[in-house]
Scaffold this motif. Structure first.
Motif, PDB file in Angstrom:
ATOM      1  N   ASN A 277      -4.056  26.969 -62.243  1.00 10.90           N
ATOM      2  CA  ASN A 277      -4.009  26.930 -63.705  1.00 10.90           C
ATOM      3  C   ASN A 277      -4.069  28.311 -64.347  1.00 10.90           C
ATOM      4  O   ASN A 277      -3.454  28.536 -65.385  1.00 10.90           O
ATOM      5  N   ASP A 278      -4.848  29.228 -63.741  1.00 13.53           N
ATOM      6  CA  ASP A 278      -5.079  30.522 -64.376  1.00 13.53           C
ATOM      7  C   ASP A 278      -4.168  31.620 -63.853  1.00 13.53           C
ATOM      8  O   ASP A 278      -3.992  32.643 -64.498  1.00 13.53           O
ATOM      9  N   ILE A 279      -3.620  31.447 -62.660  1.00 17.92           N
ATOM     10  CA  ILE A 279      -2.771  32.489 -62.077  1.00 17.92           C
ATOM     11  C   ILE A 279      -1.316  32.041 -61.996  1.00 17.92           C
ATOM     12  O   ILE A 279      -0.422  32.710 -62.497  1.00 17.92           O
ATOM     13  N   PHE A 280      -1.103  30.876 -61.364  1.00 15.01           N
ATOM     14  CA  PHE A 280       0.277  30.472 -61.103  1.00 15.01           C
ATOM     15  C   PHE A 280       0.976  29.958 -62.348  1.00 15.01           C
ATOM     16  O   PHE A 280       2.135  30.299 -62.599  1.00 15.01           O
ATOM     17  N   MET A 281       0.272  29.133 -63.150  1.00 12.79           N
ATOM     18  CA  MET A 281       0.919  28.550 -64.314  1.00 12.79           C
ATOM     19  C   MET A 281       1.340  29.615 -65.336  1.00 12.79           C
ATOM     20  O   MET A 281       2.461  29.545 -65.856  1.00 12.79           O
ATOM     21  N   PRO A 282       0.474  30.619 -65.638  1.00 10.15           N
ATOM     22  CA  PRO A 282       0.924  31.694 -66.537  1.00 10.15           C
ATOM     23  C   PRO A 282       2.129  32.449 -65.984  1.00 10.15           C
ATOM     24  O   PRO A 282       3.043  32.806 -66.747  1.00 10.15           O
ATOM     25  N   LEU A 283       2.136  32.673 -64.657  1.00  8.34           N
ATOM     26  CA  LEU A 283       3.280  33.353 -64.038  1.00  8.34           C
ATOM     27  C   LEU A 283       4.546  32.514 -64.210  1.00  8.34           C
ATOM     28  O   LEU A 283       5.620  33.041 -64.524  1.00  8.34           O
ATOM     29  N   LEU A 284       4.384  31.205 -64.019  1.00  9.98           N
ATOM     30  CA  LEU A 284       5.522  30.301 -64.153  1.00  9.98           C
ATOM     31  C   LEU A 284       6.048  30.332 -65.583  1.00  9.98           C
ATOM     32  O   LEU A 284       7.261  30.359 -65.815  1.00  9.98           O
TER      33      LEU A 284
ATOM     34  N   LEU B  14       0.925  23.590 -52.018  1.00 11.59           N
ATOM     35  CA  LEU B  14       1.422  24.846 -51.445  1.00 11.59           C
ATOM     36  C   LEU B  14       0.266  25.787 -51.115  1.00 11.59           C
ATOM     37  O   LEU B  14       0.212  26.388 -50.039  1.00 11.59           O
ATOM     38  N   VAL B  15      -0.686  25.902 -52.085  1.00 12.04           N
ATOM     39  CA  VAL B  15      -1.832  26.798 -51.880  1.00 12.04           C
ATOM     40  C   VAL B  15      -2.658  26.337 -50.689  1.00 12.04           C
ATOM     41  O   VAL B  15      -3.037  27.135 -49.820  1.00 12.04           O
ATOM     42  N   ILE B  16      -2.927  25.021 -50.625  1.00 13.94           N
ATOM     43  CA  ILE B  16      -3.730  24.498 -49.522  1.00 13.94           C
ATOM     44  C   ILE B  16      -3.008  24.706 -48.197  1.00 13.94           C
ATOM     45  O   ILE B  16      -3.615  25.091 -47.192  1.00 13.94           O
ATOM     46  N   PHE B  17      -1.686  24.481 -48.220  1.00 10.38           N
ATOM     47  CA  PHE B  17      -0.897  24.697 -47.000  1.00 10.38           C
ATOM     48  C   PHE B  17      -1.026  26.148 -46.528  1.00 10.38           C
ATOM     49  O   PHE B  17      -1.250  26.412 -45.339  1.00 10.38           O
ATOM     50  N   CYS B  18      -0.906  27.091 -47.473  1.00 11.40           N
ATOM     51  CA  CYS B  18      -0.998  28.513 -47.120  1.00 11.40           C
ATOM     52  C   CYS B  18      -2.383  28.843 -46.564  1.00 11.40           C
ATOM     53  O   CYS B  18      -2.503  29.587 -45.582  1.00 11.40           O
ATOM     54  N   ILE B  19      -3.439  28.281 -47.198  1.00 12.58           N
ATOM     55  CA  ILE B  19      -4.801  28.568 -46.740  1.00 12.58           C
ATOM     56  C   ILE B  19      -5.009  28.023 -45.339  1.00 12.58           C
ATOM     57  O   ILE B  19      -5.541  28.704 -44.452  1.00 12.58           O
ATOM     58  N   ILE B  20      -4.555  26.790 -45.104  1.00 13.27           N
ATOM     59  CA  ILE B  20      -4.732  26.181 -43.785  1.00 13.27           C
ATOM     60  C   ILE B  20      -3.951  26.961 -42.737  1.00 13.27           C
ATOM     61  O   ILE B  20      -4.428  27.203 -41.621  1.00 13.27           O
ATOM     62  N   LYS B  21      -2.739  27.389 -43.118  1.00 15.73           N
ATOM     63  CA  LYS B  21      -1.909  28.164 -42.197  1.00 15.73           C
ATOM     64  C   LYS B  21      -2.610  29.475 -41.831  1.00 15.73           C
ATOM     65  O   LYS B  21      -2.661  29.864 -40.661  1.00 15.73           O
ATOM     66  N   ALA B  22      -3.171  30.151 -42.842  1.00 15.14           N
ATOM     67  CA  ALA B  22      -3.876  31.409 -42.590  1.00 15.14           C
ATOM     68  C   ALA B  22      -5.087  31.176 -41.707  1.00 15.14           C
ATOM     69  O   ALA B  22      -5.362  31.960 -40.787  1.00 15.14           O
TER      70      ALA B  22
END
Ligand SMILES: [Zn+2]
Length: 141
Positions: A39-46, A88-96
């Motif tokens: 909400n605070d990082i991705f949505m403003p970027l979008l 997407l974020v959860i996928f990236c975190i789990i992948k890392a």
């Protein structure tokens, strides 16, 4: 009824209830982090990319006046986008995390010392400490 409470006591004292509680609490805190990231990082970027376009405000109204039915498909769209970003974020975190785990677990394989040797008389594979070949019964040096 007594049996019910006994079962409940057993359930509570089993220990993994506490693990589960910790998991739920951490999961809740984690959800807050992911939500904030979206909400605070991705949505403003979008919205920066789309030129400040407010997706959530999109709607179609049927009829006129304040009581007209409105189809708030913008809110639905933003919920879908939220979900996709969170996934997407959860996928990236789990992948890392998986990558980090793999790195920690995979120690360089130690070259194993040979446990067998070849009998010089019959060429059979035999134990390295054997003093007599079990196949041809020759004495080994
Ligand atoms: Zn042999």
């Amino acid at each position: 009824m007594k049996k019910f409470f006994e079962e409940f006591k057993k359930f509570i004292s089993r220990g993994n209830v506490m693990d589960m509680a910790v998991g739920v609490i951490i999961g809740g805190a984690f959800t807050a982090i992911v939500n904030s990231l979206v909400n605070d990082i991705f949505m403003p970027l979008l919205s920066l990319i789309t030129g400040g376009f407010d997706i959530a405000g999109m709607s179609v109204s049927f009829g006129v006046g304040d009581n007209a039915a409105t189809l708030n498909y913008g809110a639905f769209l933003s919920a879908v986008i939220n979900f996709l970003l969170i996934a997407l974020v959860i996928f990236c975190i789990i992948k890392a995390m998986n990558t980090a785990k793999d790195k920690m677990l995979s120690k360089p394989e130690e070259s194993k010392a040979p446990t067998t040797k070849k009998c010089p008389y019959c060429m059979s594979e035999i134990d390295i400490q054997a003093t007599r070949c079990p196949h041809c019964t020759s004495e080994l040096p």
